[in-house]
Design a protein around this motif. Structure first.
Motif, PDB file in Angstrom:
ATOM      1  N   UNK A 128       5.864   9.726   7.745  1.00 46.68           N
ATOM      2  CA  UNK A 128       4.740   8.801   7.869  1.00 46.68           C
ATOM      3  C   UNK A 128       4.911   7.947   9.111  1.00 46.68           C
ATOM      4  N   UNK A 129       3.792   7.397   9.554  1.00 43.56           N
ATOM      5  CA  UNK A 129       3.774   6.349  10.560  1.00 43.56           C
ATOM      6  C   UNK A 129       3.035   5.163   9.980  1.00 43.56           C
ATOM      7  N   UNK A 130       3.635   4.004  10.069  1.00 44.21           N
ATOM      8  CA  UNK A 130       3.035   2.764   9.580  1.00 44.21           C
ATOM      9  C   UNK A 130       2.828   1.832  10.770  1.00 44.21           C
ATOM     10  N   UNK A 131       1.605   1.382  10.940  1.00 47.18           N
ATOM     11  CA  UNK A 131       1.281   0.410  11.990  1.00 47.18           C
ATOM     12  C   UNK A 131       0.679  -0.826  11.340  1.00 47.18           C
ATOM     13  N   UNK A 132       1.260  -1.975  11.616  1.00 44.94           N
ATOM     14  CA  UNK A 132       0.751  -3.250  11.107  1.00 44.94           C
ATOM     15  C   UNK A 132       0.337  -4.091  12.301  1.00 44.94           C
ATOM     16  N   UNK A 133      -0.901  -4.567  12.277  1.00 44.81           N
ATOM     17  CA  UNK A 133      -1.435  -5.381  13.373  1.00 44.81           C
ATOM     18  C   UNK A 133      -2.339  -6.456  12.787  1.00 44.81           C
ATOM     19  N   UNK A 134      -2.946  -7.202  13.656  1.00 40.05           N
ATOM     20  CA  UNK A 134      -3.862  -8.254  13.188  1.00 40.05           C
ATOM     21  C   UNK A 134      -5.029  -7.666  12.409  1.00 40.05           C
ATOM     22  N   UNK A 135      -5.318  -6.403  12.643  1.00 39.89           N
ATOM     23  CA  UNK A 135      -6.414  -5.759  11.940  1.00 39.89           C
ATOM     24  C   UNK A 135      -6.040  -5.174  10.597  1.00 39.89           C
ATOM     25  N   UNK A 136      -4.812  -5.312  10.184  1.00 34.83           N
ATOM     26  CA  UNK A 136      -4.373  -4.768   8.898  1.00 34.83           C
ATOM     27  C   UNK A 136      -3.282  -3.742   9.090  1.00 34.83           C
ATOM     28  N   UNK A 137      -3.225  -2.778   8.188  1.00 36.00           N
ATOM     29  CA  UNK A 137      -2.186  -1.753   8.220  1.00 36.00           C
ATOM     30  C   UNK A 137      -2.830  -0.380   8.189  1.00 36.00           C
ATOM     31  N   UNK A 138      -2.223   0.544   8.933  1.00 37.03           N
ATOM     32  CA  UNK A 138      -2.635   1.939   8.883  1.00 37.03           C
ATOM     33  C   UNK A 138      -1.408   2.781   8.574  1.00 37.03           C
ATOM     34  N   UNK A 139      -1.556   3.673   7.596  1.00 39.13           N
ATOM     35  CA  UNK A 139      -0.485   4.579   7.212  1.00 39.13           C
ATOM     36  C   UNK A 139      -0.982   6.000   7.422  1.00 39.13           C
ATOM     37  N   UNK A 140      -0.268   6.749   8.221  1.00 37.14           N
ATOM     38  CA  UNK A 140      -0.575   8.155   8.466  1.00 37.14           C
ATOM     39  C   UNK A 140       0.586   8.972   7.914  1.00 37.14           C
ATOM     40  N   UNK A 141       0.297   9.817   6.943  1.00 39.26           N
ATOM     41  CA  UNK A 141       1.339  10.631   6.334  1.00 39.26           C
ATOM     42  C   UNK A 141       1.124  12.100   6.600  1.00 39.26           C
ATOM     43  N   UNK A 142       2.214  12.853   6.629  1.00 36.98           N
ATOM     44  CA  UNK A 142       2.083  14.290   6.765  1.00 36.98           C
ATOM     45  C   UNK A 142       1.484  14.941   5.538  1.00 36.98           C
ATOM     46  N   UNK A 143       1.580  14.264   4.420  1.00 34.72           N
ATOM     47  CA  UNK A 143       0.981  14.664   3.155  1.00 34.72           C
ATOM     48  C   UNK A 143       0.811  13.420   2.311  1.00 34.72           C
ATOM     49  N   UNK A 144       0.328  13.600   1.088  1.00 34.30           N
ATOM     50  CA  UNK A 144       0.161  12.434   0.224  1.00 34.30           C
ATOM     51  C   UNK A 144       1.496  11.756  -0.066  1.00 34.30           C
ATOM     52  N   UNK A 145       2.583  12.545  -0.103  1.00 33.79           N
ATOM     53  CA  UNK A 145       3.899  11.934  -0.308  1.00 33.79           C
ATOM     54  C   UNK A 145       4.251  11.016   0.855  1.00 33.79           C
ATOM     55  N   UNK A 155       2.199   9.393   2.803  1.00 31.42           N
ATOM     56  CA  UNK A 155       1.391   8.173   2.651  1.00 31.42           C
ATOM     57  C   UNK A 155       2.022   7.257   1.606  1.00 31.42           C
ATOM     58  N   UNK A 156       2.481   7.843   0.505  1.00 33.14           N
ATOM     59  CA  UNK A 156       3.084   7.041  -0.562  1.00 33.14           C
ATOM     60  C   UNK A 156       4.339   6.331  -0.076  1.00 33.14           C
ATOM     61  N   UNK A 157       5.198   7.050   0.655  1.00 33.06           N
ATOM     62  CA  UNK A 157       6.424   6.400   1.156  1.00 33.06           C
ATOM     63  C   UNK A 157       6.081   5.310   2.170  1.00 33.06           C
ATOM     64  N   UNK A 158       5.039   5.528   2.957  1.00 34.84           N
ATOM     65  CA  UNK A 158       4.595   4.470   3.871  1.00 34.84           C
ATOM     66  C   UNK A 158       4.141   3.232   3.125  1.00 34.84           C
ATOM     67  N   UNK A 195       5.364   2.234   0.307  1.00 31.27           N
ATOM     68  CA  UNK A 195       6.570   1.549  -0.165  1.00 31.27           C
ATOM     69  C   UNK A 195       7.163   0.675   0.936  1.00 31.27           C
ATOM     70  N   UNK A 196       7.130   1.174   2.179  1.00 28.80           N
ATOM     71  CA  UNK A 196       7.632   0.376   3.291  1.00 28.80           C
ATOM     72  C   UNK A 196       6.758  -0.856   3.518  1.00 28.80           C
ATOM     73  N   UNK A 197       5.447  -0.670   3.467  1.00 33.58           N
ATOM     74  CA  UNK A 197       4.545  -1.821   3.620  1.00 33.58           C
ATOM     75  C   UNK A 197       4.809  -2.843   2.523  1.00 33.58           C
ATOM     76  N   UNK A 198       5.056  -2.371   1.333  1.00 30.81           N
ATOM     77  CA  UNK A 198       5.363  -3.269   0.213  1.00 30.81           C
ATOM     78  C   UNK A 198       6.585  -4.121   0.525  1.00 30.81           C
ATOM     79  N   UNK A 199       7.590  -3.526   1.149  1.00 29.12           N
ATOM     80  CA  UNK A 199       8.769  -4.301   1.519  1.00 29.12           C
ATOM     81  C   UNK A 199       8.418  -5.384   2.536  1.00 29.12           C
ATOM     82  N   UNK A 200       7.551  -5.054   3.478  1.00 26.55           N
ATOM     83  CA  UNK A 200       7.168  -6.033   4.493  1.00 26.55           C
ATOM     84  C   UNK A 200       6.419  -7.215   3.905  1.00 26.55           C
ATOM     85  N   UNK A 201       5.769  -7.004   2.757  1.00 28.18           N
ATOM     86  CA  UNK A 201       4.973  -8.063   2.142  1.00 28.18           C
ATOM     87  C   UNK A 201       5.809  -9.067   1.360  1.00 28.18           C
ATOM     88  N   UNK A 202       7.110  -8.839   1.278  1.00 22.06           N
ATOM     89  CA  UNK A 202       7.992  -9.822   0.649  1.00 22.06           C
ATOM     90  C   UNK A 202       8.318  -9.487  -0.791  1.00 22.06           C
TER      91      UNK A 202
END
Length: 504
Positions: free
Chosen positions: A37-54, A56-59, A61-68
């Motif tokens: 996956x690729x996760x991009x977080x910017x002022x416009x929000x977050x974008x997760x691009x995954x090679x498959x649904x898995x 996207x799901x792992x991305x 989980x990473x975003x969840x960690x960033x949220x505290x």
């Protein structure tokens, strides 16, 4: 500071930070590997691009960690948007099999506890839950064709407390089992989180619970199988399945129903610690050896393993077993789970078998976490958090060779002879399972060069708080709480030193 566990392959800060409003865009890009996956977080929000649904799901989980840490609570408790760093993460797992084995045969865990562990694996980007469902001390899966497996085999009259001397007992009956619908629910719940559940039905050893339910499964010409009960203590057991056509048909019945519940590719059939004294003494077993044209009892066990390898392959599945299944020869399609140091895994990989590395000297989480006197039920070797962080699944003798690709993953195992409930499972698993997750996911340096102080800092700065939010009763870095200790319960430490990894 960004505190991510497991550590990503690439992290680039793209600016400052700002409030996160919850806008998350996702899409699948098949040019990436399925779990990448690729996760991009910017002022416009977050974008997760995954090679498959898995991916996207792992991305997520990473975003969840960033949220505290509060993002790991069951419901939101904050009223203000969380400030997050603006960054880009590119990530993909090192191994396809990132597993955790939970032994529910020795001490039964209710279904809700298993579902909770599915969630904990998902948080740590682990994608295999190996359920050890049958053993001498209990049979935990409903089989409609053979109901006594749970009517009798799921219950023992008492339980040995700990290991060693003096022998003490919990005189309360213990047991339980999962209905087929319970297991279907666990499988479906895990699949939603991109986790595969691998069932283990142990044979031909570790089968006393089955023999207690159906005495004809045992070596009745050697012992009084009708007198056997579900085993109440621990250790390697001499009572094993009889090597007969009747037993093969019985376990075909069992596995037919298992396959109806578990859709994954692999089915674990155990194969470990099968003492062969009863076969040596059994006229029926010796006749079977001659009938099949086998050399000895090792080949007799191998013939049973090969039978189920073919049986599973005919149904589009693959057999996996503990590394003893190499003894006497192994069918080419079978995979090996290596637990006796690295030796069996190296031999299996060189022979062309896929291997999951889980050596007891490195990643058995029932083993003690320090050498201090306050550790509950001291057992095995000392495996500290740092020890697990320095675990390397690919041994030096395979590294850099074509055989290294046969190591398809790694697994941490938690046996429950001295682990009686969810809180004890938490204590033994965490925080070491977080270190294992980073090893299984991330591309880390040589074990001697890994920056454990950085990992420890990330644990202290953020991950313990996430575990607190999840309600995990982990072992504190300073040692066990008083209520986590178990004074008076005897243990058993290994008296041989652990082999150094570089000799593997």
């Amino acid at each position: 500071m960004v505190n991510l566990i497991p550590a990503p392959r690439r992290l680039e800060r793209t600016g400052g930070s700002g409030p996160f409003g919850g806008d998350v865009r996702t899409r699948v890009d098949p040019s990436l590997a399925p779990e990448a996956y690729t996760l991009t977080v910017s002022a416009g929000g977050a974008e997760i691009v995954g090679g498959g649904e898995a991916g996207v799901f792992w991305g997520r989980q990473t975003l969840r960690q960033l949220l505290g840490p509060d993002a790991f609570r069951r419901v939101p408790i904050g009223r203000e948007p969380v400030t997050v760093p603006y960054l880009t993460i590119e990530d993909a797992p090192r191994f396809a099999w990132r597993g955790f084995m939970l032994d529910v045969a020795r001490h039964f865990l209710p279904k809700d506890d298993v579902l909770r562990y599915v969630d904990l694996l998902a948080v740590h980007k682990l994608n295999v839950l190996h359920l050890h469902l049958t053993d001498d001390q209990g049979w935990r899966v409903e089989i409609e064709r053979h109901p006594r497996l749970t009517e009798v085999g799921a219950w023992r009259r008492r339980t040995r407390r700990g290991w060693g001397e003096p022998v003490t007992w919990d005189e309360r009956p213990h047991g339980g089992f999962y209905s087929k619908d319970d297991l279907r629910e666990i499988v479906a719940y895990a699949a939603e989180r991109h986790i595969t559940v691998v069932p283990e039905i142990d044979l031909p050893g570790h089968s006393q619970a089955a023999i207690a339910a159906y005495p004809e499964l045992g070596n009745a010409d050697v012992i009084d199988t009708a007198a056997l009960e579900v085993k109440t203590d621990w250790g390697i057991n001499p009572h094993v399945l009889a090597p007969t056509e009747r037993v093969l048909r019985f376990y075909e019945d069992v596995l037919t129903e298992v396959l109806e519940i578990f859709p994954g590719t692999f089915v674990h059939i155990g194969g470990d610690e099968c003492l062969k004294d009863e076969w040596r003494a059994s006229l029926a077993a010796q006749a079977r050896i001659r009938e099949l044209g086998l050399a000895d009892e090792d080949e007799l066990q191998s013939s049973m393993i090969r039978h189920f390898d073919r049986w599973l392959a005919d149904r589009g599945r693959r057999l996996i077993g503990w590394d003893e299944i190499l003894e006497g020869g192994l069918a080419q399609g079978a995979a090996v789970m290596c637990w006796r140091w690295y030796t069996g895994g190296v031999a299996a990989a060189k022979a062309g078998h896929d291997v999951v590395m889980c050596p007891q000297q490195e990643v058995y989480l029932d083993h003690v976490q320090s050498g201090g006197p306050d550790e509950p039920v001291p057992f095995g070797w000392v495996h500290t958090l740092e020890d697990v962080y320095r675990f390397e699944p690919v041994p030096p003798s395979l590294a850099g060779t074509p055989h290294a690709a046969r190591v398809i993953g790694a697994q941490a195992n938690l046996w429950t002879e001295a682990v009686e409930d969810r809180r004890r499972v938490d204590y033994q698993a965490f925080p070491r399972l977080a270190a294992f997750a980073e090893v299984a996911w991330s591309e880390l340096p040589h074990p001697d060069e890994r920056d454990f102080s950085d990992f420890e800092q990330r644990m202290n700065a953020a991950h313990y708080a996430r575990l607190d939010a999840l309600g995990v009763a982990y072992r504190p870095p300073t040692g066990p709480h008083p209520w986590q200790q178990r004074p008076g319960i005897p243990g058993r430490m290994h008296n041989q030193p652990r082999k150094p990894w570089h000799q593997a």
